[in-house]
Scaffold this active site. Structure first.
Site, PDB file in Angstrom:
ATOM      1  N   LYS A 199       1.648  -3.252   6.675  1.00 14.74           N
ATOM      2  CA  LYS A 199       2.184  -3.470   5.331  1.00 14.74           C
ATOM      3  C   LYS A 199       3.695  -3.273   5.298  1.00 14.74           C
ATOM      4  O   LYS A 199       4.425  -4.023   4.626  1.00 14.74           O
ATOM      5  CB  LYS A 199       1.510  -2.508   4.346  1.00 14.74           C
ATOM      6  CG  LYS A 199       0.028  -2.749   4.137  1.00 14.74           C
ATOM      7  CD  LYS A 199      -0.248  -4.066   3.441  1.00 14.74           C
ATOM      8  CE  LYS A 199      -1.708  -4.209   3.062  1.00 14.74           C
ATOM      9  NZ  LYS A 199      -1.994  -5.484   2.367  1.00 14.74           N
TER      10      LYS A 199
ATOM     11  N   SER B  55       0.824  -1.211   0.000  1.00 17.16           N
ATOM     12  CA  SER B  55       0.000   0.000   0.000  1.00 17.16           C
ATOM     13  C   SER B  55       0.851   1.252   0.000  1.00 17.16           C
ATOM     14  O   SER B  55       1.931   1.296   0.612  1.00 17.16           O
ATOM     15  CB  SER B  55      -0.902   0.007   1.246  1.00 17.16           C
ATOM     16  OG  SER B  55      -1.553   1.242   1.399  1.00 17.16           O
TER      17      SER B  55
ATOM     18  N   TYR C 206      -2.543   0.189   9.876  1.00 18.58           N
ATOM     19  CA  TYR C 206      -2.685  -0.499   8.592  1.00 18.58           C
ATOM     20  C   TYR C 206      -1.397  -0.364   7.777  1.00 18.58           C
ATOM     21  O   TYR C 206      -0.834  -1.354   7.307  1.00 18.58           O
ATOM     22  CB  TYR C 206      -3.868   0.070   7.809  1.00 18.58           C
ATOM     23  CG  TYR C 206      -3.883  -0.336   6.361  1.00 18.58           C
ATOM     24  CD1 TYR C 206      -4.065  -1.667   5.998  1.00 18.58           C
ATOM     25  CD2 TYR C 206      -3.696   0.602   5.342  1.00 18.58           C
ATOM     26  CE1 TYR C 206      -4.060  -2.047   4.658  1.00 18.58           C
ATOM     27  CE2 TYR C 206      -3.705   0.231   4.010  1.00 18.58           C
ATOM     28  CZ  TYR C 206      -3.889  -1.091   3.676  1.00 18.58           C
ATOM     29  OH  TYR C 206      -3.882  -1.473   2.361  1.00 18.58           O
TER      30      TYR C 206
END
Length: 340
Positions: free
Chosen positions: A152, A124, A148
């Site tokens: 990643k 991402s 989040y």
């Protein structure tokens, strides 16, 4: 190739499955259906002309994944199974580390035990944090500001270490910007469980009358109209980027990272206006407080993907909006709504 596609019933995964199968690859899906729908397997078959193999299960279940790899002689993995809400990750970071990081660890253990040589990982652009310069290239400092993105980034680090220890392993990390839109058939698209966390599915649900109003998080950003600016990429362009990455790994080993975006940013209000034009429906909205973990503006430098993967996004904003509305319209008129 014989490809294990984790999260293959999800929004991005279903489109990747269609693209892979249309290119002649064999696809085996593992998905726990925590944020997707079993009915999508049939929809993929309707588009691709054949039914992908499907297993319901946790990608972190090493025994399950090893059995699937052996049974289907898997030679490549595309890993998309992961939670993806920035806002939720700020509130529930342990949920994201458990699912995203630990789940990936189990997958990697299974791959190593069965000597699978290729992995395409769904990363991402959130790993870049609040951009220090634009457009954002792959060398941009990695300064994540939410759980989040940090999940990643942790996984990318794991993959770098593992690929360094296994010279025969090829890894591509695809750093997504903001996928929107749907397959042209209207059969698959973004249909999350519960309240949508992304802009476009919320927009289409408001336009269809399923929801009353769109909350626009922040109207005072240092952008032309005060709302956040993002690089929105059609999900079919994104899916084709995965096929390009798989082709790249057929002749390359080691660890690699590529941005997948269009190289252009659109604000939330620009997206609303474009959608209203394509759908013919008004989208009522209200400006609310900024959402924790968001940044003002982010769009990609896409030169590396053009050079390394021979890939670029080709679909316009109008197609992103019209295809998303076509998918929603099928749902609204009873066109085989996704089911458990």
């Amino acid at each position: 190739m014989k490809v294990l596609l984790t999260g293959g019933c999800g929004y991005i995964g279903s489109h990747v499955a269609v693209v892979l199968m249309s290119a002649g690859h064999e696809v085996v899906i593992v998905d726990d259906l925590s944020n997707s729908h079993r009915d999508v397997v049939g929809r993929i078959a309707d588009i691709a002309g054949q039914l992908p193999v499907f297993y319901q299960g946790d990608v972190g279940d090493v025994a399950l994944v090893r059995d699937v790899i052996r049974r289907h002689q898997i030679d490549s993995v595309i890993h998309l199974a992961g939670f993806k809400s920035v806002g939720e990750s700020v509130q529930l970071p342990l949920k994201y580390y458990q699912n995203n990081v630990c789940g990936t660890l189990g997958l990697l253990q299974a791959m190593e035990a069965e000597s699978v040589p290729r992995l395409v990982f769904s990363s991402s652009a959130t790993i870049y944090g609040d951009p220090q310069y634009l457009p954002v290239d792959e060398a941009h400092p990695q300064r994540v500001i939410n759980a989040y993105g940090r999940s990643k980034l942790h996984i990318e680090g794991m993959l770098q270490d593992i690929s360094a220890s296994r010279p025969s392993l090829g890894v591509v990390c695809l750093r997504y910007f903001n996928p929107v839109g749907a397959h042209g058939s209207g059969l698959i698209g973004e249909y999350p469980r519960g309240t949508p966390n992304n802009l476009m599915p919320y927009v289409v649900q408001v336009a269809s009358g399923e929801r009353e109003v769109l909350n626009v998080f922040g109207g005072d950003y240092p952008t032309p109209d005060g709302t956040g600016v993002r690089d929105y990429i059609h999900v079919m362009d994104l899916a084709e980027g995965h096929l390009a990455a798989l082709n790249f790994l057929s002749s390359n080993s080691g660890w690699h990272a590529f941005n997948l975006g269009t190289g252009r940013g659109f604000s939330v209000l620009e997206m609303i206006r474009a959608f209203e034009k394509e759908s013919g429906h008004t989208v009522p909205y209200r400006i609310t407080a900024r959402r924790e973990g968001d940044v003002a503006c982010s769009y990609a430098d896409v030169q590396a993907a053009a050079r390394g993967l021979n890939w670029k996004a080709t679909r316009a904003l109008e197609d992103m909006c019209s295809s998303a509305w076509r998918f929603q319209s099928r749902l609204s008129t009873g066109g085989r709504s996704p089911a458990d």
